[in-house]
Design an enzyme around this catalytic site. Structure first.
Site, PDB file in Angstrom:
ATOM      1  N   ASP A 104      11.108  -0.153  -0.366  1.00 56.95           N
ATOM      2  CA  ASP A 104      10.795  -1.575  -0.479  1.00 56.95           C
ATOM      3  C   ASP A 104      11.863  -2.383  -1.199  1.00 56.95           C
ATOM      4  OD1 ASP A 104      10.378  -0.957  -3.218  1.00 56.95           O
ATOM      5  OD2 ASP A 104       8.243  -0.597  -2.877  1.00 56.95           O
ATOM      6  N   ASN A 152      10.864   5.183  -2.431  1.00 53.60           N
ATOM      7  CA  ASN A 152      10.437   3.908  -1.873  1.00 53.60           C
ATOM      8  C   ASN A 152      11.533   3.235  -1.066  1.00 53.60           C
ATOM      9  OD1 ASN A 152       8.057   4.423  -3.069  1.00 53.60           O
ATOM     10  ND2 ASN A 152       8.248   2.923  -4.719  1.00 53.60           N
ATOM     11  N   HIS A 189      15.010   8.047   0.338  1.00 51.86           N
ATOM     12  CA  HIS A 189      14.558   7.900   1.714  1.00 51.86           C
ATOM     13  C   HIS A 189      15.133   6.651   2.361  1.00 51.86           C
ATOM     14  CE1 HIS A 189      10.905  10.733   0.842  1.00 51.86           C
ATOM     15  NE2 HIS A 189      12.059  11.354   0.877  1.00 51.86           N
ATOM     16  N   PRO A 200       0.824  -1.213   0.000  1.00 52.98           N
ATOM     17  CA  PRO A 200       0.000   0.000   0.000  1.00 52.98           C
ATOM     18  C   PRO A 200       0.854   1.256   0.000  1.00 52.98           C
ATOM     19  CG  PRO A 200      -0.194  -1.183   2.106  1.00 52.98           C
ATOM     20  CD  PRO A 200       0.680  -2.011   1.224  1.00 52.98           C
ATOM     21  N   ASP A 201       0.332   2.316  -0.609  1.00 53.96           N
ATOM     22  CA  ASP A 201       1.041   3.600  -0.551  1.00 53.96           C
ATOM     23  C   ASP A 201       0.647   4.306   0.736  1.00 53.96           C
ATOM     24  OD1 ASP A 201      -1.492   4.537  -1.030  1.00 53.96           O
ATOM     25  OD2 ASP A 201      -1.059   5.468  -2.949  1.00 53.96           O
ATOM     26  N   PHE A 202       0.972   5.574   0.854  1.00 55.31           N
ATOM     27  CA  PHE A 202       0.600   6.329   2.051  1.00 55.31           C
ATOM     28  C   PHE A 202      -0.823   6.868   1.951  1.00 55.31           C
ATOM     29  CE2 PHE A 202       4.822   8.046   4.013  1.00 55.31           C
ATOM     30  CZ  PHE A 202       4.983   6.842   4.661  1.00 55.31           C
ATOM     31  N   ARG A 203      -1.097   7.580   0.858  1.00 57.26           N
ATOM     32  CA  ARG A 203      -2.230   8.502   0.879  1.00 57.26           C
ATOM     33  C   ARG A 203      -3.458   8.086   0.087  1.00 57.26           C
ATOM     34  NH1 ARG A 203       2.460  11.220   1.236  1.00 57.26           N
ATOM     35  NH2 ARG A 203       2.682  12.618   3.020  1.00 57.26           N
TER      36      ARG A 203
END
Ligand code: CNA
Length: 420
Positions: free
Chosen positions: A207, A205, A224, A131-134
């Site tokens: 991941d 990302n 990040h 899932p993404d954040f928003r």
């Protein structure tokens, strides 16, 4: 660990240079003496008109919003053919209107765009099941009850982590590399590299799917951070990443052998330093001749401002469910293109336009079946390249002065973390 000073902030106001550059970009291209292309000029000259047309169409059909586009196109299959529900900037009044993907694809095929910088976010990995954040409903921010945090960003707040690392560690268990596989979008970006067109990929990302699909380290900036290394969150003493993972996976808290504070994977939290590699952007962005922005809401600084640091005549293609950042502006900056809808659909269509679709599927299948080496050479293969003689973007250029000013403009965008 070597780090450069920055802060990872929630964006409050957005300042772009689009409004200044929108009138200048066409003439800038002409001044550069690039070969003329009447189709391209058509596309560019119609861009603002077509955006107006889009606006008028939306006004005429108020129920058809960007989120409708999102919803109607989100059911696209992982390897599916283009969804008709995607929305792109199109030229009106033509029998065969050329959309954003067709225009950019055509420029790529013409060999005009040889140094592609990709800027990506969580949206490129949702097709891998992360899932993404928003995104409302499915995004992590909408499903935080299980992490027991007072506000969504607390999961990535270093002070909160210092007090209670458990919410982040719960989330980390889901995001740790190994549970998910790269999808078509990741392989498309790898194909950009194989064709010799990828100058650099900047990803937010964590991941690890970019590396997993074989995008080489020197083509990738994990802005990040990642789970590949770990260190003490207080004194930065390095800690074996595998040991940290084993502890986190078994619900233990890894602690620093030097100061006993909690160890965390080197994922960048709000208020922490970005990796030094991030500042490579000061050289890369002025050299880009196409910026592809994929699957990000452009809400986190300083990353979000990167998209405004390409030259004003450089085409920017946004592939996302909805308009973000400078693409929310109407009319769009000349040379800005956006394709709204599901990313796998849009990227598949672009790959088809480029004639890469089968090759990407073959690459993906052979890689996922283990018949291809994990990491590929940093030197792109010339086999099948659109522009066999094109550079991989590593040559020196004369934009050092511009790079410095670009970097200072990014640095000046750093702001302390803002409360929601
Ligand atoms: P975000 O704010 O959640 O934005 C994601 C964007 O992608 C949104 O605009 C979505 O509409 C769009 N999107 C999502 N899925 C699709 C799709 N299938 N097709 C088209 N568009 C889609 O995430 P950002 O990346 O902008 O925010 C940066 C954060 C998210 C970084 O700090 C990451 O560390 C963090 N994050 C990373 C991951 C990951 O590594 N996979 C997952 C969740 C969050």
């Amino acid at each position: 660990m070597s780090k450069a000073r920055f802060s990872r902030d929630r964006r409050v106001t957005r300042v772009t240079r689009s409004s200044i550059s929108s009138h200048d970009s066409g003439s800038a291209a002409a001044q550069q003496g690039r070969p003329s292309d009447s189709g391209l000029l058509d596309d560019l000259s119609l861009m603002r008109v077509s955006e107006l047309q889009t606006l008028l169409t939306r006004k005429a059909k108020p129920s058809k919003t960007d989120s409708d586009v999102s919803e109607s196109s989100s059911g696209g299959t992982k390897h599916g053919l283009p969804s008709p529900s995607g929305s792109s900037v199109r030229a009106p009044g033509r029998s065969a209107p050329r959309g954003a993907l067709e225009t950019v694809g055509r420029l790529m095929k013409l060999g005009r765009l040889r140094n592609v910088v990709v800027v990506a976010g969580a949206g490129i990995s949702t097709a891998s099941g992360i899932p993404d954040f928003r995104t409302p409903g499915t995004g992590l921010y909408a499903n935080l009850e299980k992490y027991n945090v007072p506000y969504p960003e607390a999961v990535f707040n270093i002070d909160y982590f210092s007090d209670d690392p458990r919410p982040f560690f719960s989330l980390a268990k889901e995001l740790y590399p190994g549970r998910h596989r790269p999808n078509y979008i990741h392989y498309f970006i790898r194909m950009l590299h194989q064709k010799g067109l990828l100058l650099r990929m900047y990803t937010q990302n964590i991941d690890g799917l970019e590396k997993m699909c074989g995008i080489p380290d020197d083509k990738l900036v994990e802005a990040h951070g990642s789970f590949a290394t770990a260190s003490c969150h207080l004194c930065y003493t390095p800690f074996p990443a595998e040991e940290a993972k084993t502890a986190i996976m078994s619900d233990s808290v890894p602690t620093c052998s030097f100061c006993s504070a909690t160890v965390k994977p080197n994922v960048v939290f709000f208020g922490e330093d970005l990796p030094e590699k991030y500042f490579q952007h000061a050289q890369d962005f002025p050299r880009a001749d196409l910026l592809m922005i994929m699957g990000t809401s452009l809400q986190i600084e300083p990353f979000a401002s990167l998209v405004s640091t390409v030259k004003s005549n450089v085409p920017r293609l946004l592939l996302n469910r909805h308009a973000v950042g400078p693409f929310e502006r109407k009319p769009l900056r000349r040379g800005d293109y956006m394709e709204l809808g599901d990313l796998v659909d849009s990227v598949t269509r672009l790959a088809e336009i480029l004639g890469w679709h089968t090759e990407i599927q073959d690459l993906m299948n052979s890689h996922e079946n283990g018949t291809l080496p994990m990491l590929i050479s940093t030197s792109p293969s010339s086999t099948g390249a659109i522009v066999p003689s094109c550079s991989s973007g590593e040559e020196s250029d004369s934009s050092e002065t511009e790079s410095k000013s670009t970097e200072s403009s990014i640095l000046s965008n750093h702001r302390p973390l803002q409360a929601l």
